[in-house]
Motif scaffolding. Structure first.
Motif, mmCIF file in Angstrom:
data_model
loop_
_atom_site.group_PDB
_atom_site.id
_atom_site.type_symbol
_atom_site.label_atom_id
_atom_site.label_comp_id
_atom_site.label_asym_id
_atom_site.label_seq_id
_atom_site.Cartn_x
_atom_site.Cartn_y
_atom_site.Cartn_z
ATOM 1 N N VAL A 14 43.151 38.429 67.877
ATOM 2 C CA VAL A 14 42.563 37.420 66.988
ATOM 3 C C VAL A 14 42.464 37.968 65.565
ATOM 4 N N ASP A 20 34.378 46.111 68.836
ATOM 5 C CA ASP A 20 34.418 46.078 70.303
ATOM 6 C C ASP A 20 33.521 47.187 70.831
ATOM 7 N N LEU A 21 32.980 46.951 72.011
ATOM 8 C CA LEU A 21 32.167 47.976 72.666
ATOM 9 C C LEU A 21 33.054 49.098 73.190
ATOM 10 N N SER A 22 34.274 48.772 73.535
ATOM 11 C CA SER A 22 35.171 49.717 74.197
ATOM 12 C C SER A 22 36.033 50.479 73.181
ATOM 13 N N GLY A 80 34.345 41.474 69.582
ATOM 14 C CA GLY A 80 34.991 41.696 70.882
ATOM 15 C C GLY A 80 36.490 41.539 70.745
ATOM 16 N N THR A 81 37.087 42.398 69.944
ATOM 17 C CA THR A 81 38.479 42.191 69.502
ATOM 18 C C THR A 81 39.527 42.527 70.565
ATOM 19 N N GLY A 82 39.189 43.361 71.549
ATOM 20 C CA GLY A 82 40.163 43.706 72.603
ATOM 21 C C GLY A 82 41.440 44.297 72.017
ATOM 22 N N ASN A 140 35.923 35.628 71.067
ATOM 23 C CA ASN A 140 36.284 35.224 72.425
ATOM 24 C C ASN A 140 35.586 36.233 73.334
ATOM 25 N N PRO A 141 34.308 36.005 73.624
ATOM 26 C CA PRO A 141 33.541 37.001 74.384
ATOM 27 C C PRO A 141 33.758 36.856 75.896
ATOM 28 N N PRO A 142 33.242 37.798 76.685
ATOM 29 C CA PRO A 142 33.297 37.600 78.139
ATOM 30 C C PRO A 142 32.387 36.434 78.500
ATOM 31 N N GLY A 195 31.001 49.336 68.882
ATOM 32 C CA GLY A 195 29.588 49.127 69.191
ATOM 33 C C GLY A 195 29.356 47.765 69.802
ATOM 34 N N LEU A 233 41.957 42.956 77.534
ATOM 35 C CA LEU A 233 42.317 41.641 78.083
ATOM 36 C C LEU A 233 43.719 41.274 77.596
ATOM 37 N N THR A 240 34.534 44.165 81.963
ATOM 38 C CA THR A 240 33.627 43.931 80.824
ATOM 39 C C THR A 240 34.259 43.009 79.773
ATOM 40 N N ALA A 241 35.553 42.760 79.890
ATOM 41 C CA ALA A 241 36.194 41.794 78.984
ATOM 42 C C ALA A 241 36.090 40.380 79.552
ATOM 43 N N PRO A 272 45.999 38.847 75.903
ATOM 44 C CA PRO A 272 45.716 37.669 75.077
ATOM 45 C C PRO A 272 46.251 36.395 75.731
ATOM 46 N N TRP A 331 28.225 44.079 70.042
ATOM 47 C CA TRP A 331 28.225 42.904 69.150
ATOM 48 C C TRP A 331 27.882 43.253 67.698
HETATM 49 C C1 LIG Z 1 37.463 38.146 76.526
HETATM 50 S S1 LIG Z 1 37.799 39.709 75.776
HETATM 51 C C2 LIG Z 1 38.551 39.157 74.266
HETATM 52 C C3 LIG Z 1 39.568 40.099 73.686
HETATM 53 C C4 LIG Z 1 40.351 39.523 72.512
HETATM 54 N N1 LIG Z 1 39.467 39.104 71.442
HETATM 55 C C5 LIG Z 1 41.203 38.351 72.947
HETATM 56 O O1 LIG Z 1 40.820 37.202 72.670
HETATM 57 O O2 LIG Z 1 42.254 38.553 73.573
HETATM 58 C C6 LIG Z 1 36.189 40.205 75.294
HETATM 59 C C7 LIG Z 1 36.085 41.524 74.558
HETATM 60 O O3 LIG Z 1 34.692 41.751 74.282
HETATM 61 C C8 LIG Z 1 34.401 43.120 74.463
HETATM 62 N N2 LIG Z 1 32.970 43.278 74.751
HETATM 63 C C9 LIG Z 1 32.325 43.112 75.933
HETATM 64 N N3 LIG Z 1 31.015 43.336 75.775
HETATM 65 C C10 LIG Z 1 30.818 43.638 74.478
HETATM 66 C C11 LIG Z 1 29.671 43.962 73.702
HETATM 67 N N4 LIG Z 1 28.455 44.018 74.250
HETATM 68 N N5 LIG Z 1 29.835 44.221 72.392
HETATM 69 C C12 LIG Z 1 31.083 44.163 71.826
HETATM 70 N N6 LIG Z 1 32.201 43.866 72.507
HETATM 71 C C13 LIG Z 1 32.070 43.600 73.825
HETATM 72 C C14 LIG Z 1 35.292 43.564 75.604
HETATM 73 O O4 LIG Z 1 35.507 44.973 75.569
HETATM 74 C C15 LIG Z 1 36.555 42.741 75.324
HETATM 75 O O5 LIG Z 1 37.477 43.471 74.550
#
Ligand SMILES: C[S@@+](CC[C@H](N)C(=O)[O-])C[C@H]1O[C@@H](n2cnc3c(N)ncnc32)[C@H](O)[C@@H]1O
Length: 271
Positions: A118, A135-137, A112-114, A178-180, A160, A83, A200-201, A85, A162
């Protein structure tokens, strides 16, 4: 003979975007563009500019084209794996940093650090903190690790879903996320920059609150007594998020407004 001045007359891009692309192509500061606007341009530079201009005119976000975005005054590398920022996420970082004030060596978790925006910002602004980010990705984590290295931040990145990524680690003073949170049916997902960002973000694939529920309910077992959780959420989700926090046992639940006066970050203290 093509110069920056003649090229700018032809371009359909807004002036600022055009300058950003030229700065990227020529690898020069903005002041150079102004001082050299009648210099002849090399053909290779013109060809490269035209390629990038076409991508931008097709709607691709500027951050993906130039490969970075500023956040909390740091330059974060971005790729289509992460995503871009957002300015509103700085409120999440600032709220977390306020909570950390006066704490000597707090333990912080970013879920979900992307790009790492953060986690890396908190690690840089609060050097005594131990920061873990998940992060999952794995593609996103690669970008986040690179950002941490280039910006000189110490962050432990784990892959992994969450809390599963933590493999039992707990006792955090602060959890931020900052989750999806966009509902799967939201038509905005098909508009503007969002079309280019990892789906997925952006969306939980459900009602927009499912990732927030998992994060809030799971925080209870991972926070120290008196620890805090702050989450970013959508413009219309603050009431739902406050309710979720309260029903999970959080106290001093409150929301913080963004610059437009809209509640975008909500959190509380776990006792
Ligand atoms: C909205 S983005 C936020 C990215 C970053 N923290 C930011 O604020 O710019 C959400 C992040 O959550 C991750 N994500 C989605 N589903 C997830 C899960 N089940 N477990 C962990 N991370 C997940 C995504 O890959 C994405 O990087």
């Amino acid at each position: 003979m093509n110069t920056l001045r003649t090229m700018s007359r032809d371009s359909k891009l807004p002036r600022l975007e055009m300058q950003m692309l030229w700065r990227h192509v020529l690898q020069v500061p903005r002041s150079w563009l102004i001082a050299h606007d009648t210099d002849p341009l090399a053909n290779t530079a013109i060809v490269r500019f035209r390629e990038l201009e076409a991508r931008r005119l097709a709607g691709e976000p500027m951050a993906y084209i130039v490969g970075y975005r500023e956040f909390m005054e740091y330059e974060f590398l971005v790729s289509p794996a992460v995503l871009i920022p957002r300015p509103e996420t700085e409120l999440l970082v600032e709220t977390g940093l306020d909570y950390l004030k006066g704490k000597r060596s707090p333990r912080v978790l970013d879920l979900g650090t992307g790009s790492g925006a953060v986690a890396v910002s908190i690690a840089l602004r609060c050097p005594g903190a131990t920061v873990v980010a998940t992060d999952l990705s794995s593609a996103a984590l690669e970008v986040a690790r690179t950002n941490a290295r280039l910006l000189g931040a110490q962050v432990d990145f784990l892959q992994g879903g969450w809390y599963d990524a933590l493999a039992g680690r707990k006792d955090f003073d602060l959890i931020v996320s900052n989750p999806p949170y966009i509902a799967a049916a939201d038509s905005h997902l098909k508009e503007g920059d969002l079309r280019f960002e990892p789906v997925t973000a952006l969306t939980d694939g459900s009602d927009g609150l499912s990732a927030l529920r998992v994060i809030i309910e799971g925080a209870a077992g991972r926070l120290l007594a008196g620890g805090a959780l702050f989450v970013e959420h959508g413009w219309d989700q603050s009431q739902d998020v406050r309710q979720l926090l309260q029903s999970t046992g959080f106290k001093r639940v409150a929301s913080a407004p963004d610059l437009a006066g809209i509640d975008r970050v909500t959190g509380g203290i776990y006792n």
